[in-house]
Design an enzyme around this catalytic site. Structure first.
Site, PDB file in Angstrom:
ATOM      1  N   CYS A   1      48.853  69.835  82.190  1.00 42.54           N
ATOM      2  CA  CYS A   1      50.120  69.740  82.562  1.00 42.54           C
ATOM      3  C   CYS A   1      50.885  68.573  82.364  1.00 42.54           C
ATOM      4  CB  CYS A   1      50.359  70.600  83.842  1.00 42.54           C
ATOM      5  SG  CYS A   1      50.096  69.407  85.289  1.00 42.54           S
TER       6      CYS A   1
ATOM      7  N   CYS B   1      49.941  65.854  84.851  1.00 43.16           N
ATOM      8  CA  CYS B   1      48.785  65.156  84.416  1.00 43.16           C
ATOM      9  C   CYS B   1      49.201  63.867  83.635  1.00 43.16           C
ATOM     10  CB  CYS B   1      47.706  65.914  84.065  1.00 43.16           C
ATOM     11  SG  CYS B   1      46.981  67.487  84.916  1.00 43.16           S
TER      12      CYS B   1
ATOM     13  N   ASP C   1      61.885  35.618  46.662  1.00 44.80           N
ATOM     14  CA  ASP C   1      61.448  34.248  46.356  1.00 44.80           C
ATOM     15  C   ASP C   1      61.421  33.989  44.829  1.00 44.80           C
ATOM     16  OD1 ASP C   1      60.486  31.554  46.964  1.00 44.80           O
ATOM     17  OD2 ASP C   1      58.421  32.636  46.651  1.00 44.80           O
TER      18      ASP C   1
ATOM     19  N   ASP D   1      57.106  31.690  52.966  1.00 40.22           N
ATOM     20  CA  ASP D   1      58.170  32.828  53.129  1.00 40.22           C
ATOM     21  C   ASP D   1      57.821  33.652  54.691  1.00 40.22           C
ATOM     22  OD1 ASP D   1      59.298  32.679  50.658  1.00 40.22           O
ATOM     23  OD2 ASP D   1      57.604  33.477  49.671  1.00 40.22           O
TER      24      ASP D   1
END
Length: 812
Positions: free
Chosen positions: A97, A100, A514, A713
């Site tokens: 449940c 829990c 780049d 980078d």
């Protein structure tokens, strides 16, 4: 002997074994201990959430806890994140449940050393992150056991077996439903024909009885899937699609049973059967649709060999891939696949790397070249030294990334899920209102019903409203498209670490790239070399400095020196430093303890160290100096990648502004940019400045994507909304990136944007389809124009339309 209830587990037990404590009763010391633990940690509200339900008493802590801290267990099940924290997936037993779930999460969160703990409501799978310096995994398991639950490691192989069994069970239930429904349809044809041609009550009763016998297993065996789904939903206070289907089918069945046993009206056993069958077939086809998306993952997994041949003490032994350690020597015969990454130390051969990069042509490899796991040795026997364990090897990392991306959700899916949660409640409310409006206000569309038949009409219209509504299509709209999109991207050599980056990529406004290794090949060729001093000892220092770097310029010059000078040797340099976007600095002491200051880099680096040496060139320049005297200069040219112009052009057509940020000199940067059509160029820029530039774009409201490779980078990549690492980049740039481009091709990078835009478009289409469907069909059902049979069919069709529309992502 009287019975009493335990104050913790709520189970009844005999007074003879009771542990009495003031007004508290406990069945064992375990329950007594947990009760006080919860009190001490202010978690006693657990009992309010538990209500009258019972739980299992705490388990005795067994001696098997030590296995959770062994290296063999950690190697298989535990991973480490970028912060150095350990991660593990656990299955927690005993949960039944929401209380829990709440208790386990609270106890784990309150345990010192545990960073994160999340438990899935549907399968009880917990993802736990902890600091191994503060707490051991065995202590975490012990903590879970101490409050009445058990935990064990999640095993994907076992999960796959269970998934296969579940799929087979699904198929059997569907076949039972299809068989019974086809027979019910034959009975229904006779019954409806008799309605017009005349049929006796006895014959009609027998036909209803036959339909009842056939519909019962359909509802309670085939339809068990929907009851189970509804139960789990209700357990977590969610009214889902399974709840709507099970409620609609059950009420219709109960009403038809009353008709069978004497109540006046028509039975609807055929509708019961068809509701379950149509929706079940639709769900099964959804499973098949998802499977086609996950097949890519299975294909990649199949590329990993389970065993490999090691060379140890001159002997060849077969070992499991999980037992291979860094530094081991692996022998690879013709036709064998590499199980882990490494560097060739003996032999040369051609390798098929299509499983990694999608490149169909074999790639020639020689001594010192890198071998990737999953690649096929085509020509001759080679031996290589292992550089990565199986867990960290390229192919296994790909599998892990793909599994994580398939499990993740885009932002738009979270929004759709929030809508679908309230959707079922709204439909149930509309259904109840529809019943009362039809029944009390006599809305019968011109038909005159007596009391029972009027109830029947009201009831059937209300059921139709429940059945025709389809939160399923709404819930499916995003995940099915995302799954197919992710699998298609993987086929193109693109690994998305999370599915949410599809949405980000589709909304990109600025693409930052780049130069070296991204727009250009990154394999620089030396067009002019000037060795001003050919003293071999000085060239040794140059060679040693170059060996300390992975930059493309260093690699190219190092290769040049190896080809032109045979007697080069590596020296032990000290204070080796990388100067961002400029070059490298180091020192060297010879046998006479004389110190040499060594520089290697661009014009900017030389000027900063006070060396007056002007060197203009449209090419990339590398200048090497010892003690402020220039020893050698190199001019290098980098070829522009295939498809670079088309990639930039396509980006601009889709309103994505392409910007080049590079540490190279302005002449080289502008030349490359002009060649490919990039209009915005920022040259002579270091990694910190790149990151600041990207952050500025984000502050202006742009969605920024950065593509790059190399260590320089990594800072900029981590700053972007979405970062893309080229597959040949440094490990650190791949680690901080959101998307890894395995084959290093700009055509594949272009496909990332195309497929992401297409996937995002189909997600929005799916959401629109599901919303329009519900807006049109629900009012029609409320008005009484749709019977449950047609409602079930149209509901399934709406889901299938969403799945079919998503499969169009695979098209050209």
């Amino acid at each position: 002997m009287s019975k009493v209830k335990c104050n913790h587990c709520h189970l009844e037990f005999s007074e003879s074994i009771m542990i009495k404590e003031e007004e508290l009763n406990f069945c064992c010391k375990g329950c007594q201990g947990v009760y006080h633990l919860l009190q001490d940690q202010n978690l006693d509200s657990f009992y309010d959430k538990l209500g009258s339900k019972t739980i299992q008493p705490p388990l005795e802590v067994s001696s098997d806890l030590n296995k959770f801290d062994t290296q063999s267990f950690e190697k298989i099940y535990v991973t480490e994140d970028e912060n150095g924290y350990k991660k593990v997936d656990l299955i927690i037993e005993g949960i039944h449940c929401a209380a829990c779930i709440w208790l386990n999460e609270k106890v784990l969160y309150n345990t010192d050393g545990i960073i994160d703990a999340n438990i899935n409501f549907t399968n009880n799978k917990a993802k736990v992150v902890w600091n191994s310096k503060k707490i051991a995994l065995s202590q975490i398991i012990e903590k879970i056991r101490s409050i009445g639950y058990n935990a064990f490691a999640y095993n994907s192989k076992i999960a796959d077996e269970k998934a296969s069994l579940a799929k087979r069970d699904y198929f059997i239930r569907m076949m039972v439903a299809v068989f019974a429904t086809m027979n019910i349809m034959m009975l229904s044809v006779g019954k409806y024909t008799g309605f017009f041609t005349g049929i006796t009550p006895e014959v009609k009763h027998l036909m209803n009885l036959g339909e009842f016998i056939l519909a019962t297993p359909v509802l309670f065996y085939s339809g068990w899937i929907f009851y189970r789904g509804a139960y789990y939903g209700l357990k977590n206070r969610i009214l889902n699609m399974d709840f709507l289907v099970s409620v609609g089918a059950t009420f219709t069945y109960i009403y038809s049973v009353f008709i069978l046993f004497g109540l006046k009206g028509e039975s609807y056993f055929d509708s019961v059967s068809m509701i379950i069958t149509f929706v079940l077939v639709g769900k099964y086809l959804e499973v098949l649709g998802k499977k086609s998306a996950v097949d890519t993952l299975d294909t990649i997994k199949s590329q990993i060999p389970l065993e490999t041949t090691l060379i140890k003490d001159g002997n060849k032994i077969e070992v499991s891939v999980e037992d291979i350690q860094i530094g081991d020597i692996v022998e690879l015969k013709t036709g064998d696949k590499a199980s882990v990454d490494g560097i060739i130390i003996k032999g040369e051969s051609s390798f098929d790397e299509s499983s990694i990069s999608g490149e169909s042509l074999p790639i020639y490899k020689k001594v010192d070249d890198v071998i990737y796991s999953g690649t096929l040795n085509q020509d001759s026997l080679v031996q290589y030294r292992v550089t990565k364990t199986f867990k960290d090897s390229t192919l296994n990392s790909i599998v892990t990334l793909l599994e994580d991306s398939l499990a993740s959700k885009p932002k738009i899916e979270h929004k759709a899920n929030e809508i679908s949660k309230g959707f079922s409640v709204m439909i149930l409310t509309l259904s109840i209102l529809t019943f009362f409006v039809w029944y009390y206000f006599g809305i019968n569309l011109g038909f005159d019903y007596d009391g029972v038949n009027h109830f029947e009409k009201s009831f059937i219209v209300a059921i139709s409203v429940i059945v025709i509504a389809c939160p399923c299509a709404l819930a499916l709209a995003t995940p099915i498209a995302s799954l197919i999109g992710i699998s298609e991207l993987a086929k193109k050599g693109l690994l998305f670490k999370e599915a949410k980056f599809i949405e980000e990529l589709a909304r990109t406004t600025k693409l930052v790239v780049d130069k070296t290794g991204t727009i250009t090949n990154g394999k620089l060729s030396i067009v002019k070399a000037q060795i001003l001093d050919e003293n071999i000892h000085k060239l040794d220092l140059l060679y040693s400095l170059l060996d300390s770097s992975t930059h493309p310029i260093s690699i190219s010059i190092k290769e040049y020196l190896k080809n032109h000078y045979k007697d080069l040797s590596l020296k032990n340099l000290i204070n080796v430093k990388t100067l961002q976007a400029k070059g490298m600095f180091a020192k060297y002491k010879n046998l006479e303890d004389k110190e040499f200051e060594i520089l290697g880099g661009n014009q900017k680096l030389i000027e900063e160290f006070g060396i007056k040496y002007k060197f203009d060139s449209q090419n990339s320049v590398y200048i090497f100096a010892i003690n402020k005297k220039v020893i050698a200069t190199f001019e290098l040219k980098d070829e522009i990648k295939d498809f670079a112009k088309e990639f930039v052009s396509d980006s601009l057509k889709n309103n994505i502004d392409v910007i080049m940020l590079t540490g190279d000199n302005e002449n080289v940067a502008n030349y490359i940019a002009n060649e490919v059509g990039i209009k915005t160029v920022v040259a002579n820029i270091n990694p910190i400045q790149k990151a600041k530039y990207i952050n500025k774009l984000k502050e202006e409201g742009h969605t920024v994507v950065m593509a790059g490779d190399g260590v320089n980078d990594s800072v900029a990549l981590s700053s972007a909304n979405v970062s893309i690492a080229m597959g040949n980049g440094a490990d650190i740039s791949i680690a901080v990136s959101d998307i890894v481009l395995l084959n290093n091709s700009l055509e594949s990078l272009n496909q990332a944007f195309i497929i992401s835009r297409k996937t995002y478009k189909f997600i929005k289409q799916n959401l629109t389809i599901s919303l329009i469907y519900n807006l049109v069909t629900i009012p029609l059902a409320m008005a009484g124009f749709v019977i449950p049979l047609v409602a079930a069919l149209s509901m399934s069709l709406s889901s299938l339309i969403v799945v079919a529309n998503s499969l169009r992502i695979k098209g050209k």
